[in-house]
Enzyme design. Sequence first.
Site, PDB file in Angstrom:
ATOM      1  N   LYS A  29      -1.950   5.844 -23.549  1.00 19.06           N
ATOM      2  CA  LYS A  29      -1.502   6.013 -24.933  1.00 19.06           C
ATOM      3  C   LYS A  29       0.012   5.734 -24.976  1.00 19.06           C
ATOM      4  O   LYS A  29       0.434   4.595 -25.056  1.00 19.06           O
ATOM      5  CB  LYS A  29      -1.828   7.433 -25.424  1.00 19.06           C
ATOM      6  CG  LYS A  29      -3.313   7.682 -25.675  1.00 19.06           C
ATOM      7  CD  LYS A  29      -4.065   8.060 -24.446  1.00 19.06           C
ATOM      8  CE  LYS A  29      -5.455   8.540 -24.739  1.00 19.06           C
ATOM      9  NZ  LYS A  29      -6.238   8.738 -23.520  1.00 19.06           N
ATOM     10  N   ALA A  57      -0.391  13.039 -23.234  1.00 20.55           N
ATOM     11  CA  ALA A  57      -0.805  11.663 -23.553  1.00 20.55           C
ATOM     12  C   ALA A  57       0.018  11.044 -24.690  1.00 20.55           C
ATOM     13  O   ALA A  57       0.354   9.869 -24.643  1.00 20.55           O
ATOM     14  CB  ALA A  57      -2.289  11.640 -23.914  1.00 20.55           C
ATOM     15  N   PHE A 101      -8.736  18.394 -25.070  1.00 18.85           N
ATOM     16  CA  PHE A 101      -9.489  17.140 -25.214  1.00 18.85           C
ATOM     17  C   PHE A 101     -10.782  17.255 -24.405  1.00 18.85           C
ATOM     18  O   PHE A 101     -10.857  18.019 -23.444  1.00 18.85           O
ATOM     19  CB  PHE A 101      -8.634  15.963 -24.729  1.00 18.85           C
ATOM     20  CG  PHE A 101      -9.338  14.652 -24.873  1.00 18.85           C
ATOM     21  CD1 PHE A 101      -9.629  14.146 -26.126  1.00 18.85           C
ATOM     22  CD2 PHE A 101      -9.758  13.938 -23.754  1.00 18.85           C
ATOM     23  CE1 PHE A 101     -10.305  12.951 -26.257  1.00 18.85           C
ATOM     24  CE2 PHE A 101     -10.430  12.743 -23.888  1.00 18.85           C
ATOM     25  CZ  PHE A 101     -10.709  12.253 -25.140  1.00 18.85           C
ATOM     26  N   ASP A 102     -11.821  16.469 -24.769  1.00 14.23           N
ATOM     27  CA  ASP A 102     -13.138  16.710 -24.148  1.00 14.23           C
ATOM     28  C   ASP A 102     -13.201  16.466 -22.635  1.00 14.23           C
ATOM     29  O   ASP A 102     -13.840  17.231 -21.929  1.00 14.23           O
ATOM     30  CB  ASP A 102     -14.314  16.039 -24.886  1.00 14.23           C
ATOM     31  CG  ASP A 102     -14.022  14.637 -25.362  1.00 14.23           C
ATOM     32  OD1 ASP A 102     -12.837  14.285 -25.436  1.00 14.23           O
ATOM     33  OD2 ASP A 102     -14.962  13.893 -25.677  1.00 14.23           O
ATOM     34  N   TYR A 131       0.834  -1.198   0.000  1.00 16.45           N
ATOM     35  CA  TYR A 131       0.000   0.000   0.000  1.00 16.45           C
ATOM     36  C   TYR A 131       0.873   1.253   0.000  1.00 16.45           C
ATOM     37  O   TYR A 131       0.606   2.214  -0.717  1.00 16.45           O
ATOM     38  CB  TYR A 131      -0.904  -0.001   1.241  1.00 16.45           C
ATOM     39  CG  TYR A 131      -1.935   1.107   1.235  1.00 16.45           C
ATOM     40  CD1 TYR A 131      -3.223   0.871   0.764  1.00 16.45           C
ATOM     41  CD2 TYR A 131      -1.624   2.383   1.708  1.00 16.45           C
ATOM     42  CE1 TYR A 131      -4.172   1.883   0.759  1.00 16.45           C
ATOM     43  CE2 TYR A 131      -2.570   3.397   1.700  1.00 16.45           C
ATOM     44  CZ  TYR A 131      -3.846   3.140   1.224  1.00 16.45           C
ATOM     45  OH  TYR A 131      -4.785   4.134   1.216  1.00 16.45           O
ATOM     46  N   HIS A 137     -22.720  11.451 -26.695  1.00 22.02           N
ATOM     47  CA  HIS A 137     -22.294  10.532 -27.757  1.00 22.02           C
ATOM     48  C   HIS A 137     -22.061   9.101 -27.258  1.00 22.02           C
ATOM     49  O   HIS A 137     -22.081   8.171 -28.028  1.00 22.02           O
ATOM     50  CB  HIS A 137     -21.064  11.065 -28.495  1.00 22.02           C
ATOM     51  CG  HIS A 137     -19.879  11.278 -27.613  1.00 22.02           C
ATOM     52  ND1 HIS A 137     -19.822  12.299 -26.688  1.00 22.02           N
ATOM     53  CD2 HIS A 137     -18.729  10.595 -27.481  1.00 22.02           C
ATOM     54  CE1 HIS A 137     -18.682  12.235 -26.050  1.00 22.02           C
ATOM     55  NE2 HIS A 137     -17.988  11.216 -26.504  1.00 22.02           N
ATOM     56  N   ASP A 193      -0.454  18.586 -21.699  1.00 23.58           N
ATOM     57  CA  ASP A 193      -1.314  17.405 -21.659  1.00 23.58           C
ATOM     58  C   ASP A 193      -0.577  16.407 -22.548  1.00 23.58           C
ATOM     59  O   ASP A 193      -0.595  16.496 -23.770  1.00 23.58           O
ATOM     60  CB  ASP A 193      -2.705  17.752 -22.200  1.00 23.58           C
ATOM     61  CG  ASP A 193      -3.628  16.539 -22.232  1.00 23.58           C
ATOM     62  OD1 ASP A 193      -3.137  15.414 -22.020  1.00 23.58           O
ATOM     63  OD2 ASP A 193      -4.826  16.710 -22.501  1.00 23.58           O
TER      64      ASP A 193
HETATM   65  N1  F0G Z   1      -5.908  14.161 -22.867  1.00 21.45           N
HETATM   66  C1  F0G Z   1      -5.905  13.726 -24.140  1.00 21.45           C
HETATM   67  C2  F0G Z   1      -5.165  14.499 -25.170  1.00 21.45           C
HETATM   68  C3  F0G Z   1      -6.597  12.563 -24.499  1.00 21.45           C
HETATM   69  O1  F0G Z   1      -6.592  12.153 -25.767  1.00 21.45           O
HETATM   70  C4  F0G Z   1      -7.284  11.843 -23.481  1.00 21.45           C
HETATM   71  C5  F0G Z   1      -8.034  10.626 -23.804  1.00 21.45           C
HETATM   72  C6  F0G Z   1      -7.245  12.331 -22.167  1.00 21.45           C
HETATM   73  C7  F0G Z   1      -6.544  13.494 -21.894  1.00 21.45           C
HETATM   74  C8  F0G Z   1      -7.946  11.627 -21.035  1.00 21.45           C
HETATM   75  O2  F0G Z   1      -7.252  10.520 -20.664  1.00 21.45           O
HETATM   76  O3  F0G Z   1      -8.843   8.616 -21.122  1.00 21.45           O
HETATM   77  O4  F0G Z   1      -6.824   8.312 -19.666  1.00 21.45           O
HETATM   78  O5  F0G Z   1      -8.741   9.637 -18.867  1.00 21.45           O
HETATM   79  N2  F0G Z   1      -8.305  10.265 -24.970  1.00 21.45           N
HETATM   80  C9  F0G Z   1      -8.963   9.033 -25.395  1.00 21.45           C
HETATM   81  C10 F0G Z   1      -9.285   9.089 -26.869  1.00 21.45           C
HETATM   82  C11 F0G Z   1     -10.105   8.595 -24.555  1.00 21.45           C
HETATM   83  O6  F0G Z   1      -9.980   8.174 -27.346  1.00 21.45           O
HETATM   84  O7  F0G Z   1      -8.838  10.001 -27.563  1.00 21.45           O
HETATM   85  P1  F0G Z   1      -7.956   9.204 -20.053  1.00 21.45           P
END
Ligand code: F0G
Length: 456
Positions: free
Chosen positions: A256, A215, A122-123, A70, A448, A213
């Site tokens: 990713k 990823a 990102f959304d 832990y 969506h 960000d």
């Molecule tokens: N930032 C970016 C640029 C992303 O593409 C994503 C996720 C996230 C943050 C959020 O990360 O999913 O680990 O919580 N993108 C995926 C996609 C879901 O399909 O483009 P997460």
Amino acid sequence: MIIPEPYRIKAVEPIRLIPRPEREIKLRQAHYNLFNLRSEDVFIDLLTDSGTGAMSDCQWAGLMRGDEAYAGSRSYYNLESSCRDVFGHRYFVPAHQGRGAENVLFPLLIKPGQMVIGNMHFDTTRAHIELKGGQAVDCVVPEAYDTSDGHPFKGNVDINRLEGLIDRNGPQKVAFLLVTVTCNSAGGQPVSLSNLRQVRRVADKYNLPLFLDAARFAENAYFIKKREQGCEAKSIREIVREMFSLADGFTMSAKKDGLVNIGGLIGIKENRDLYNRVRANLVPIEGFPTYGGLAGRDMEALALGLQEVVEESYLQARVGQVEYLGKRLLDAGIPIQQPVGGHAVFVDAGKFLPHIPYRQFPGQALAIDLYLEAGVRAVEIGSFLLGRDPATGVQIRSPLEFLRLTIPRRVYTNSHMDYVAESLAAVHRRRDKVRGVRIVEEPEVLRHFTARLDLL
Ligand code: F0G
């Protein structure tokens, strides 16, 4: 000269193409929303590159060595030293995925009413900014919106507009700057080192923090090496270090470029006070700072994945495969975002289906048709994803209507890519018969994922 992938296949996972009449039934049962399909009814799954990659033999072996303590897990310390090595920042905490990292960090940085300005958020990132009372502002270069413009760094921040925005609103109205590398929403488009340096200069001028960000940081670094003058001779590791040296910290979805199926990170370059506040906030949300929502084995696999992803031969095969699919589509006369991005080919569904207006969601119409044609699942990134204006309830028109063919890492071969290209070319030949869609039922937020649709 073809350069093959720098790995061979040790385990295989069967996939099956169900017959067309069954695909029709499954799609009807899914209310024409591909998120509602069971993955066993999908032949080639290009919904996302997130958490869908294949781990290496070393990573699988690493799972067995995971330390599940832990507190003070050995796997945490392995992750910390791998992160320090790759990114050069001093402080790290794990999180269960990217949005978990956002949820922990953002409330510490945003006061209600403040803006977070970046290239294109990102959304989920946008959602977390808004949940903290902030305003997410996109400030990408205009070339990003023209799919036929060959600009090599379509993820770049529009520096003049950025300065204008800060000047007009005052720096106290800005919480921080956030640059997404690569820029997913613009089509996996990279940000150049020189652009990052300019953003850093703006951040310094107005005394604002700059975060990444991150990823798809390694794919971004690969594009810098290939496309940016003066960077050809640098190693991927050097470029990554330089990118991160310009930022005060970062959030990252490790699903990713972490080459793992679950995981996330927060990195902080040197601000110890912020790090302490992040650690304190992590505990009630993600978990104790030496696991942050991950199992010890997940941290072990991530520590190894970060080392594998910065290998140039891996990136060459990875980005090369996406490029290969893009080229096959272009040869078939299919309009796509050019140049091709790092993790996906973004098909310009607006141009592909000019007879379908945005209110009938051309990207979704194309996704449905491609599944019926070939059992391939892709995802709409356009007006269907964007949704309605929360104040008026009116459908917002997305500047771009995309169908994203997202390629998982180390999972499919180029013969899968050939099949996808040939299938989409078959749809293209009878494109004027593709029908638009209408929404039958939708939830208020993030519709969506669950909305029910019907063919027109
Ligand atoms: N930032 C970016 C640029 C992303 O593409 C994503 C996720 C996230 C943050 C959020 O990360 O999913 O680990 O919580 N993108 C995926 C996609 C879901 O399909 O483009 P997460």
